[in-house]
Design a protein around this motif. Structure first.
Motif, mmCIF file in Angstrom:
data_model
loop_
_atom_site.group_PDB
_atom_site.id
_atom_site.type_symbol
_atom_site.label_atom_id
_atom_site.label_comp_id
_atom_site.label_asym_id
_atom_site.label_seq_id
_atom_site.Cartn_x
_atom_site.Cartn_y
_atom_site.Cartn_z
ATOM 1 N N SER A 120 -4.517 14.594 -11.997
ATOM 2 C CA SER A 120 -5.499 13.778 -12.377
ATOM 3 C C SER A 120 -4.667 11.779 -12.876
ATOM 4 O O SER A 120 -5.178 11.178 -12.597
ATOM 5 C CB SER A 120 -6.347 14.043 -13.722
ATOM 6 N N ALA A 121 -3.626 11.875 -13.132
ATOM 7 C CA ALA A 121 -2.910 10.976 -13.543
ATOM 8 C C ALA A 121 -2.251 9.664 -11.725
ATOM 9 O O ALA A 121 -2.805 9.118 -12.119
ATOM 10 C CB ALA A 121 -1.362 11.117 -13.980
ATOM 11 N N ALA A 122 -2.131 10.870 -11.222
ATOM 12 C CA ALA A 122 -1.700 10.575 -9.868
ATOM 13 C C ALA A 122 -3.648 9.911 -9.079
ATOM 14 O O ALA A 122 -2.834 8.761 -8.344
ATOM 15 C CB ALA A 122 -1.777 11.389 -8.709
ATOM 16 N N LYS A 123 -3.690 10.500 -9.217
ATOM 17 C CA LYS A 123 -5.892 9.605 -8.777
ATOM 18 C C LYS A 123 -5.919 8.348 -9.287
ATOM 19 O O LYS A 123 -6.053 7.319 -8.589
ATOM 20 C CB LYS A 123 -6.680 11.218 -9.062
ATOM 21 N N LYS A 124 -5.366 8.969 -10.895
ATOM 22 C CA LYS A 124 -5.810 7.038 -11.094
ATOM 23 C C LYS A 124 -5.376 6.208 -11.317
ATOM 24 O O LYS A 124 -5.542 4.812 -10.584
ATOM 25 C CB LYS A 124 -6.213 7.219 -12.430
ATOM 26 N N ALA A 125 -4.011 6.591 -10.707
ATOM 27 C CA ALA A 125 -2.664 6.244 -9.818
ATOM 28 C C ALA A 125 -3.489 4.973 -8.475
ATOM 29 O O ALA A 125 -3.520 3.574 -8.380
ATOM 30 C CB ALA A 125 -1.284 6.068 -9.983
ATOM 31 N N PHE A 126 -3.591 6.008 -7.788
ATOM 32 C CA PHE A 126 -4.248 5.348 -6.614
ATOM 33 C C PHE A 126 -5.229 4.823 -6.846
ATOM 34 O O PHE A 126 -5.524 3.889 -6.354
ATOM 35 C CB PHE A 126 -5.006 6.854 -5.926
ATOM 36 N N VAL A 127 -6.660 4.795 -7.721
ATOM 37 C CA VAL A 127 -7.359 3.954 -7.282
ATOM 38 C C VAL A 127 -7.986 2.888 -7.649
ATOM 39 O O VAL A 127 -7.758 1.792 -7.287
ATOM 40 C CB VAL A 127 -8.627 5.429 -7.498
ATOM 41 N N ILE A 128 -7.144 3.139 -8.696
ATOM 42 C CA ILE A 128 -7.105 1.435 -9.696
ATOM 43 C C ILE A 128 -5.775 0.920 -9.250
ATOM 44 O O ILE A 128 -6.081 -0.503 -8.972
ATOM 45 C CB ILE A 128 -5.916 1.855 -11.101
ATOM 46 N N ASN A 129 -5.018 1.323 -8.214
ATOM 47 C CA ASN A 129 -3.901 0.730 -7.595
ATOM 48 C C ASN A 129 -5.158 -0.384 -6.297
ATOM 49 O O ASN A 129 -4.599 -1.889 -5.545
ATOM 50 C CB ASN A 129 -2.889 1.135 -7.221
ATOM 51 N N ARG A 130 -5.767 0.409 -5.695
ATOM 52 C CA ARG A 130 -6.386 -0.218 -4.710
ATOM 53 C C ARG A 130 -7.598 -0.859 -5.228
ATOM 54 O O ARG A 130 -8.361 -2.167 -4.728
ATOM 55 C CB ARG A 130 -7.369 1.605 -4.201
ATOM 56 N N GLU B 104 1.285 -1.191 -0.008
ATOM 57 C CA GLU B 104 0.145 0.249 -0.102
ATOM 58 C C GLU B 104 1.269 0.980 0.251
ATOM 59 O O GLU B 104 0.456 2.084 -0.763
ATOM 60 C CB GLU B 104 -0.784 -0.088 1.148
ATOM 61 N N LEU B 105 1.555 0.998 0.691
ATOM 62 C CA LEU B 105 3.162 2.368 1.211
ATOM 63 C C LEU B 105 3.267 2.953 -0.533
ATOM 64 O O LEU B 105 3.961 3.366 -0.782
ATOM 65 C CB LEU B 105 3.768 2.362 1.915
ATOM 66 N N VAL B 106 4.050 1.840 -1.736
ATOM 67 C CA VAL B 106 4.374 2.074 -2.349
ATOM 68 C C VAL B 106 3.193 2.860 -3.567
ATOM 69 O O VAL B 106 3.942 3.340 -4.224
ATOM 70 C CB VAL B 106 5.463 1.202 -2.927
ATOM 71 N N GLY B 107 2.084 2.394 -2.887
ATOM 72 C CA GLY B 107 1.005 2.621 -4.168
ATOM 73 C C GLY B 107 1.318 4.197 -4.066
ATOM 74 O O GLY B 107 0.283 4.809 -4.428
ATOM 75 N N LEU B 108 1.659 4.551 -2.723
ATOM 76 C CA LEU B 108 0.951 5.990 -1.774
ATOM 77 C C LEU B 108 2.372 6.535 -2.667
ATOM 78 O O LEU B 108 2.160 7.790 -2.991
ATOM 79 C CB LEU B 108 0.892 6.121 -0.360
#
Lengths: 251, 551, 101, 654
Positions: free
Chosen positions: D183-193, D162-166
């Motif tokens: 928005s790319a950051a948000k996308k990365a976070f949500v898809i990783n979740r 999780e932390l590396v995703g963060l």
């Protein structure tokens, strides 16, 4: 306590007739309460309902509560309601139509469902002749139609009032004490919400600072002497009530 | 006393008053009355304080008569009186500060007493249980743990509110007494061994909260929230009361443990059992905000003054859940087969609806309100696990949630002071540049609410999941995970606004929020979020040992 | 012929349901409060009936506490309504709806 | 089978590097905290704090590797418990590290590449205004990645996960003045979740079935698990892995993540974090060995991803996006390997790819540095002359990734193909693998030709940049990585007897290979030919500059340019319905109780009703909801009771 009621508490036909008449009054006044368009009339219906319930208390061997019901509910609470109604001067006709059509229908249907389920759940075991007062024997079916005393014995031993008193100051003493908190809060609440005018000097600590609205507008602290007014109170959230009556006329 | 006893009929016993057990309530209530008196005394605060001291001495003299702990009690009372007099002499021209300080002291004393009782009750094992005062008061783990959380939340609330209330001109003398009295109601509720005490506790805490929500008399939002809360609260407590009446009817008692055992007896009329459980569930579900009884939550959270909201979110939830746990998990364990499916469904729906609805909110308080709904769903999972593990998990979750929500609402109080309006997500743009520390702490709270590892939110969620898996409720754990993924989206949205959006010009003109008591409170919460996230064993242990119910 | 206890309970259930419906269909906040009072009263009636069924006074004591609570609630509620009226000059529940998404 | 699969772990001897391994992760984390708190006051010293802590971790990793190599193979699985984390009855989760060959290999890669990228950033971020924050994030990432790699329990692993995703999210959004980054950051976070959901549920299932989360206990117990649980866990872990490693269906975030600073792309989105999925599956090999058919699913996912991403990469024109899709494609390759149970063949390219992909990204960064942050390869050309070191090392990287004989990429690719060739049912996957090998060589050659060869097209731009070679801090890592890309093959010259295979043996359990689809020698020859053809075609076709697309092929190319429109697909299929679901639920929640009531009457009441329905927040609607809930609750309880049958005896009037 009238002789009729005293007799009614013994059970028998008098109790049945009392129940039918008083119950009808209670039901009727309850319907009146929710259907009367005039709020004052509704309040009067409420008084009637409370009186009917007080009678039922007496029938159910709760003499003290019957009296309390009269004094507190009919005598104080409803008067308070009426007082506020008069104070606000809103005795004009109240519309029963909801903003949103369907509310009434839905409410009625749900009310019927609620009544059916509650009545079935609560009254189920206590409808038979044997359960005139649902004593232990009656519940288990052993005491075949024995005249049931209910609380008579308990009330006879100490008297209803004394019995309640003993309970209140022994088993329920903590609860009784705790109601003090409740009453204090009620008093504070009435004062906080009902008081008309604030004393401005009470509101802000002398020497305390208040943030300026904008960075550019002068020094950081307002002078202690500059008496803030009550009108400022809502300033912080003015936006949330910016258009108070938006759409109110649409009904 | 003996003369009175002779007049009593046979079989009537005057219960002994366990002063130590009820001392937290007495402390809070007494402090509330004291602060109220000192406030209303106006210019004569010093003399009023002296009178209060004399009264305390009188009580101390009374307390000196019975009991082993008497010297301790007397010393405490006298000490408290002297401190209070000294404070009044020092601060008598600044009544609000005096009230705030006394309130903090009272909460601190409550924590102290609770810690002492905890120490006395538990030596490494589960907290011993006692049912006192004619079985009205339960002194057990759940009660003690709740006292900790409520009193801790109280202290932070005072810190959060002081400057905020000042700014909004709603720093009224009655605020601190109300805070203390609502806390009294919460501790009463948490230690209620009788359904009557549950009802009274709920009413006390709610009534005070209604008034506190509406303490901004000129602010329509505040009034509206108070009105909705009061009307719906009264409405739902009528259902709760009906449920209690049915339980009484079915069992002839309102004592939780006895009634629970009686209800499980097959001879008890089934209709009363079902209706009673359902109606009590309505009452509790309303208080902890489970869907569909949640609808008041966003409105009330949004409209109430923010420090009040913070306290409501943090403390009310834990007190209400404590009673919920005691009545259902504790009292009606044998009937779990009836209510567990229902509450499970409520919890699942709550988790999803809360998270989904929060996504489309713009007002931050409202968003956190919906998020509170979702979190109530998470905490409820520990309840339906019906086990010590589950109870411990719920208690820990509530502690974690209290810390996180105090922190995030605390940030909002600071921001609202800065902007003098309700905060929408767009108002946070560029905050990461303007006030990095504040924004970082807010981000921390939000990440914790989202359940990112390293924060207390993760540990708490994990505990819940573990309890669910342990109880064979894997599907609830899955719903929890799905819900927290949805939730991550809206928490992240806020963080993006703070750190990745340009600050608009009209925000750049605002002053940077100054350090204040509120920042201290928020920082304490932030430290707790990290500390409990990385090394939580001591507190988890505390919560697990607190999973005991007085019978 | 005497009255089975169940009749009282049915009456109480009816009053409770009527009160609940009243809260939903009335627009005047004062009358809504009155309906809540009606609900509490019907619960009291239930309690008193059960007290007789169980042949114990506890139900009556409970009802006594309910009366206290109801009184306290009404005090605060009416104070709130008065204040609301000062701000809005109306007691229509449907005009209190600014807080929403 | 030895080592972890049998739970044969030994406690770390005091004073040994294994007992200190936790510092490997903690030191960068502490350094990150220091930099975040007081970084600005440190001034120019700030990056050096970060670099020193990364160097410390590398030193420790090397020491651990040497120490481990000196031990008996059976004793190479070492556990050291630092502190109790969650003391919870029968489940106790510790902060513990697992030092075994796989973990050490991974930590060498992470710290090694990490250190180089720290150094590179020194030059690359020189002019940035917020250097301490950047280095803090880099350190935070390094620490988190090591938590992931060294974690002894699934939960610790998950913390790192999780932390590396963060961190990835924080670093993608580092330059937030541009909206796409946020928005790319948000996308990365949500898809990783989304991927994390899979991981978490798998974790619960394992916990529910085994009662522990410690790898030392879970892995040996995997053998005794029920088939259904195994399959579910296998698939869910795969979902988690696809999220982190950008595989179908969760690969869309990675190309967008290129919006972040280039060193970040190199470190996180090429060399380390994205390999976490491969690592996870390799780590769980004792579980996957029970379910080879799920392994085949893994391989199929990998093959599909490799093909799709390679096709997209051919049509990309952004210098970093080509590399991004190439990363996705190469990760697909690794999934193919671990899917067929050839774990050393999977970990091997993980390492070599770490070298040459980091190299290529850093080279791209160096080019962008020289081109004043322009990224369109159609506007470049002929840069080899201006940037000899960058160009030369990039050429090595290109050859390596294309699988030019004797480079590191050659050996790793051969191993994968050989492993697939030995797997029953692997025919299609093998064919795809060969096609991808051709495509890889082709698009990388195209990339190299457009950037470094041919005419200097950038001179015709409005404001032509004046390219110059980057400073030493940037070229030095390039050279080191180029050496590793060339010589990295020595790690595992032979799939059976290579150094790496032997080294990893205690950590992973390989499948038994049953088939021989094609001879290894022939396969090798085909692969070499394909690589050469691809390279030659790419260079020859694009040496002169970008080519006009013929009209008939244009739609296909545009389709590929738009990344097969997967984003649009997702928007249409998931995001939009999700949004409307949320809106609809809100509507239902706040006004719909009324709305649902009069659903029938709505048609007639028309606009008036619509207006009225907008009047919400009514307390009476809320009360209605309470009442509905009450009735439903009563009905529900009665339903439960009915379902329970004679659970309770009826009495009285019922």
């Amino acid at each position: 306590m009238t002789p009729v009621l005293a007799q009614a508490t013994e059970g028998g036909a008098a109790e049945l007739w009392t129940f039918i008449i008083v119950g009808a009054v209670a039901l009727g006044s309850a319907f009146g309460l929710i259907l009367m368009r005039n709020a004052v009339h509704a309040a009067l219906m409420l008084v009637l309902n409370f009186l009917a319930i007080a009678v039922l208390y007496a029938v159910l061997q709760a003499q003290f509560l019957a009296v309390i019901q009269l004094i507190v509910y009919a005598g104080a609470i409803v008067v308070l309601f009426l007082f506020v109604l008069m104070l606000l001067g809103v005795s004009r006709e109240d519309s029963l139509t909801a903003r949103v059509p369907g509310q009434k229908t839905m409410a009625s249907v749900l009310g019927v469902l609620l009544f059916v389920s509650l009545a079935a759940a609560t009254a189920g075991p206590f409808l038979g002749d044997a359960s005139v007062c649902g004593s232990e024997e009656a519940l288990t079916g052993t005491g075949d139609g024995v005249p049931c005393l209910g609380l008579a014995a308990v009330n006879a031993a100490e008297g209803n009032l004394r019995g309640l008193g003993f309970l209140l100051f022994t088993d329920y003493v903590w609860a009784f004490e705790v109601t003090a908190v409740l009453l204090v809060i009620a008093a504070i609440g009435a004062i906080v919400l009902g008081r008309r005018q604030e004393d401005p000097s009470e509101l802000v600590e002398p020497g305390s600072t208040v943030l300026p609205a904008r960075r550019g507008s002068g020094s950081a602290a307002t002078e202690p002497g500059a008496g803030p007014t009550d009108a400022d109170e809502g300033a912080a959230t003015e936006t949330s009530e910016a258009t108070p009556s938006e759409g109110e006329e649409r009904t | 006393m003996s003369a009175l006893a002779q007049q009593l009929p046979a079989g009537v016993e005057i219960p002994e008053i366990p002063w130590a057990a009820i001392s937290p309530e007495l402390t809070l209530f007494g402090a509330g009355i004291l602060v109220l008196l000192l406030d209303t005394a106006g210019e004569r605060r010093r003399s009023a304080s002296a009178i209060a001291l004399v009264a305390l001495l009188g009580i101390a003299a009374l307390a000196a008569i019975p009991g082993e702990a008497a010297p301790v009690v007397v010393a405490l009372l006298i000490g408290a009186g002297v401190v209070q007099l000294a404070l009044t002499l020092w601060l008598h021209t600044r009544p609000r500060l005096l009230g705030a300080v006394l309130t903090v002291l009272a909460f601190a004393a409550t924590i102290g007493i609770a810690a002492w009782q905890y120490q006395a009750a538990a030596n490494g094992g589960p907290v011993a249980t006692e049912s006192l005062l004619a079985d009205m008061v339960a002194v057990d783990g759940v009660a003690l743990f709740t006292r900790f959380v409520v009193a801790g939340a109280g202290i932070i609330t005072v810190l959060l509110g002081f400057a905020y209330l000042q700014d909004r001109r709603i720093h009224r003398g009655e605020y601190y007494p109300l805070l203390l009295l609502t806390a009294t109601g919460m501790t009463l509720l948490a230690s209620a061994a009788d359904l009557l005490m549950v009802f009274l506790g709920i009413e006390i805490l709610s009534l005070a909260l209604y008034v506190m929500s509406g303490i901004a008399r000129r602010d329509m939002a505040s009034q509206e929230s108070a009105f909705k809360y009061l009307l719906l609260g009264a409405f739902s407590s009528a259902f709760l009361l009906y449920g209690i009446a049915l339980v009484y009817g079915a069992t002839g008692t309102t004592h939780i443990a006895t009634a629970g055992a009686e209800l499980a007896d097959p001879a008890t009329p089934a209709g009363l059992v079902f209706a009673g459980i359902a109606l009590m569930l309505v009452g509790f579900a309303f208080k902890v905000a489970l869907v569909p009884f949640h609808m008041w939550t966003p409105d009330v959270y949004q409209g109430a003054p923010t420090p009040v909201t913070a306290f409501m979110a943090a403390a009310t939830k834990v007190a209400a859940f404590a009673a919920f746990l005691r009545v259902f998990t504790g009292g009606m364990e044998q009937l779990a087969w009836i209510w567990v499916p229902a509450v499970s469904v409520l919890a699942a729906v709550t988790m999803i609806v809360g998270a989904v609805l929060a996504v489309v909110q713009d007002d931050l308080k409202r968003m956190l309100g919906y998020s509170a709904v979702a979190h109530a769903g998470y905490a409820a999972i520990g309840l339906v696990a019906v086990s010590d593990i589950g109870t411990g998990a719920t208690l820990f979750y509530l502690l974690a949630y209290a810390v996180m929500s105090l922190g995030s609402f605390g940030i909002l109080t600071i921001l609202e002071r800065r902007q003098r309006k309700a905060i929408a997500i767009a108002d946070l743009r560029g905050l990461g540049q303007r006030a990095p520390a504040l924004a970082a702490m807010f981000a921390l709270f939000l990440l914790s609410l989202a359940g990112i590892p390293g924060t207390v939110g993760f540990i708490a969620k994990f505990g819940i999941v573990r309890a669910a898996v342990d109880a064979g409720l894997v599907w609830l754990a899955v719903v929890l995970v799905v819900s927290s993924v949805i939730a991550a989206y809206f928490y992240i949205r806020v963080i993006v606004a703070m750190f990745m959006d340009e600050e608009p010009a009209h925000l750049a003109d605002l002053p940077v929020p100054p350090a204040s008591a509120a920042s201290t409170g928020v920082s304490v919460a932030a430290v707790a979020v990290i500390a409990l996230g990385v090394l939580p064993p001591a507190v988890i242990d505390l919560a697990e040992r607190a999973a005991t119910f007085a019978g | 012929m005497s009255v089975p206890a169940g009749y009282y309970l049915i009456l109480a259930a009816a009053l409770f349901s009527i009160g609940a419906v009243g809260v939903l269909i009335r627009r005047s906040v004062i009358v809504m409060f009155m309906c809540v009072e009606l609900m509490l009263n019907s619960v009291n009636l239930t309690l008193v009936t059960f007290a007789r069924i169980n042949a114990s006074l506890d139900g009556q004591v409970l009802a006594f506490f309910v009366i206290v609570v109801a009184a306290a609630e009404v005090t605060v509620g009416l104070a709130l309504i008065v204040n609301l009226f000062r701000l809005r000059a109306s007691t229509d529940a449907d005009q209190v709806g600014a807080l929403r998404a | 089978m030895t080592g972890l699969a049998e739970g044969a772990a030994v406690v770390a001897p005091a004073g040994s590097p294994a007992a200190w391994a936790w510092l490997m992760a903690v030191v960068p984390l502490v350094s990150a905290a220091v930099l975040l708190l007081v970084g600005r006051r440190l001034g120019r010293a700030a990056p050096w704090v970060a670099i020193l802590s990364a160097g410390f971790s590398l030193t420790l990793a090397v020491w651990a590797a040497v120490w481990l190599a000196g031990r008996e193979a059976a004793e190479r699985t070492v556990v050291h418990t630092v502190a109790t984390w969650l003391p919870a009855g029968e489940l106790e989760v510790d902060w513990a590290v697992l030092v075994d060959p796989l973990a050490v290999a991974m930590s060498l890669l992470v710290t090694g590449v990490g250190l180089l990228i720290h150094v590179y950033s020194l030059g690359y971020m020189e002019h940035d205004s917020d250097i301490p924050r950047f280095f803090a994030y880099l350190n935070l990432f390094l620490g988190s990645m090591l938590v992931l790699v060294l974690g002894e329990s699934l939960l610790t692993l998950f913390v790192g996960w999780e932390l590396v995703g963060l961190c990835s999210y924080l670093l993608i959004g580092f330059w937030f003045d541009e909206r796409p980054n946020a928005s790319a950051a948000k996308k990365a976070f949500v898809i990783n979740r989304v991927g994390d959901v899979g991981f978490m549920i798998a974790m619960f299932l394992l916990f529910g079935a085994i009662g522990s989360l410690s790898l030392v206990e879970v892995l040996p117990a995997a053998e005794g698990l029920a088939g259904g649980t195994l399959v579910a866990v296998g698939l869910l872990l795969l979902l988690g892995a696809t999220g982190k490693s950008a595989q179908i269906p969760l690969f869309v975030w990675l190309p967008d993540a290129m919006a972040g600073p280039t060193p970040v792309s190199a470190l996180i989105h090429a060399a380390t974090m994205v390999t976490a999925g491969v690592y996870l599956i390799a780590r769980m090999s004792p579980l996957y060995v029970q379910i080879p058919e799920i392994g085949l699913v893994v391989a199929a996912v990998g093959a599909a991803t490799a093909l799709v991403a390679a096709l997209i990469a051919v049509a990309q024109n952004d210098i970093k996006r080509v590399l991004a899709y190439s990363t996705v494609s190469q990760l697909g390759y690794m999934f193919m390997a671990v899917g067929v149970g050839a774990y050393s063949a999977g970990i091997f390219p993980l390492l070599t790819h770490g070298f040459f992909k980091a190299l290529l990204f850093l080279a791209a960064g160096s080019v962008m540095h020289a081109m004043a942050d322009r990224g369109d390869i159609r506007e470049m050309g002929g840069l080899l002359r201006d940037l000899p070191i960058t160009g030369g090392t990039a050429a090595i990287g290109t050859l390596a990734i294309a699988g030019f004989p004797l480079t590191a990429g050659f050996f790793s690719k051969e191993e994968i193909l050989a492993a697939v060739a030995d797997t029953a049912g692997g025919e299609v996957i093998l064919a795809i693998g060969l096609v991808v090998a051709l495509l890889t060589a082709f698009y990388m050659a195209r990339w190299f030709a457009l950037v470094f060869l041919g005419p200097r097209r950038f001179e015709e731009l409005d404001h032509p940049p004046h390219p110059h070679e980057s400073p030493l801090s940037m070229t030095l890592p390039l050279v080191l990585l180029a050496v590793a890309s060339l010589g990295g093959g020595v790690l595992n010259l032979d799939p059976e007897t290579g150094v790496l295979a032997g080294w990893l043996a205690p950590s992973v359990v390989a499948f038994e290979q049953t088939a021989a689809i094609i001879g290894h020698g022939l396969l090798e020859a085909i692969a070499i030919v394909l690589a050469l053809v691809g390279l030659a075609a790419g260079v020859l076709l694009f040496r002169a500059g970008p080519r006009e697309v013929s009209a008939s092929a244009a739609p296909a190319v545009r389709f590929a340019q738009d990344a097969f429109r997967v984003d649009e697909l997702y928007r249409a299929a998931i995001i939009t319905p999700g949004h409307w679901l949320a809106v609809g639920l809100t509507w239902f929640d706040e006004r719909g109780i009324d709305g649902a009531v009069n659903g029938a009457g709505r048609a007639t009441s028309g606009l008036a009703t619509a207006g009225a329905r907008l009047q919400t927040g009514f307390v009476r609607s809320y009360a209605l909801a309470v009442l509905i809930g009450t009735v439903l609750l009563i009905a529900g309880l009665v339903g439960v009771w009915m379902a329970a049958g004679d659970g309770i005896v009826l009495t009285g009037g019922w």
